[in-house]
Design an enzyme around this catalytic site. Sequence first.
Site, PDB file in Angstrom:
ATOM      1  CE1 TYR A 257       7.664   3.669   2.112  1.00  0.00           C
ATOM      2  CE2 TYR A 257       6.025   3.748   3.485  1.00  0.00           C
ATOM      3  CZ  TYR A 257       6.428   3.274   2.584  1.00  0.00           C
ATOM      4  OH  TYR A 257       6.390   1.951   2.129  1.00  0.00           O
TER       5      TYR A 257
ATOM      6  CE  LYS B 218      17.638  -8.615   3.312  1.00  0.00           C
ATOM      7  NZ  LYS B 218      17.303 -10.126   3.216  1.00  0.00           N
TER       8      LYS B 218
ATOM      9  CG  ASP C 235      14.483 -11.883   3.152  1.00  0.00           C
ATOM     10  OD1 ASP C 235      14.662 -11.731   4.428  1.00  0.00           O
ATOM     11  OD2 ASP C 235      15.493 -12.336   2.463  1.00  0.00           O
TER      12      ASP C 235
ATOM     13  CG  ASP D  66       3.130   0.513   3.071  1.00  0.00           C
ATOM     14  OD1 ASP D  66       1.851   0.203   3.019  1.00  0.00           O
ATOM     15  OD2 ASP D  66       3.459   1.466   2.237  1.00  0.00           O
TER      16      ASP D  66
ATOM     17  CG  ASP E 114      -1.312  -3.422   2.187  1.00  0.00           C
ATOM     18  OD1 ASP E 114      -1.822  -3.175   2.812  1.00  0.00           O
ATOM     19  OD2 ASP E 114      -0.785  -2.674   0.964  1.00  0.00           O
TER      20      ASP E 114
END
Length: 358
Positions: free
Chosen positions: A142, A192, A225, A249, A253
């Site tokens: 970001y 990852k 994942d 992020d 959620d």
Amino acid sequence: MNYNIVVLDGDGIGPEICAGAIKVLNAVGKKFGHDFNFEHRLIGGCAIDKCGVPLPEETVKACLASDSVLLGAVGGYKWDNLPVDVRPEKGLLGIRKAMGLYSNIRPAKLWSSLANASPLKYELVKDGVEIIIVRELTGGIYFGERGKGFDTMSGEYAWDTEKYSVAEIERITRIACELAMKRSKKIISVDKANVLESSRLWRKTVHAYAQKHYPEITVEDMLVDNTAMQIVKNPAQFDVVVTSNIFGDILSDEAAQVTGSIGMLASSSLGDGTRGLYEPIHGSAPDIAGKDIANPVATILAAAMMLRDSFGLTKECAAIESAVQKVLEEGWRTADIMQDGAKKVKGSEMAALIAERI
């Protein structure tokens, strides 16, 4: 003890939910012998209306002089057509930057009495769930280098860069370890690393830092994942999760949805010191502002986090959480968490019930 708290009521339902949290904090202060001094300052749309900017300098100075900050919500339809650089949300980003806050802590807690509200099967969540996601807030893709271009072979293209330094990873690991020391002393670090070089550095640094500074803590690695799958397959396996900006992020959620109601979820942003910014995860809900139907529990639980994580008042934090649990078990509900057979109350009434049970 005396504690100076700046209250940023903000917009929409912000003043209502902050009032509920203040009521509960005053009850805590009376029971445990603390004085909480509240100073209200402007942020967001209300600041634009009165001062012309979403974050007045007086607000910044007050926050930096405080022991911690409680925030309601910012934004609303009224300011949607303003230029991006003067929108209410700029006030929130600005105060995080001014306070040097680089971590976002999002507890996704499902109370056992609200298990039926979760979209997951009842047997997966019947005993309640609490996943605390510690998200790095100021680095990663970001905030990395980015650009766009055009070439004759591919046409238009764009790129963004995921970049982390050891220092950035170490400081977010410290936040996660401090939280874990107050809980299960276990951290799941999400990355990852099978694909990304930045994740390989992340994994190596988290382990090295935790082993050196917090040897009591167990660190487990999990690919992002797989984490996304496990949150809906077996959410009870998680406690404290630490991860990068983009992964945090997304996962926060997802974890929030497991609880079934964002009206119950608090969050905090922390930096190097003890001063933090505490807020509910929901928005300003201007359509219900002033109707006394907004659920104040998320803000009340944010205040509880403040007591524990900024002030070190663990018993006082536990008292609030216990009071919330009692009220829920007694069947009291605001409109957003209403169930068949429950007793419906207004937002202010819910705050009063919790304060009475402190």
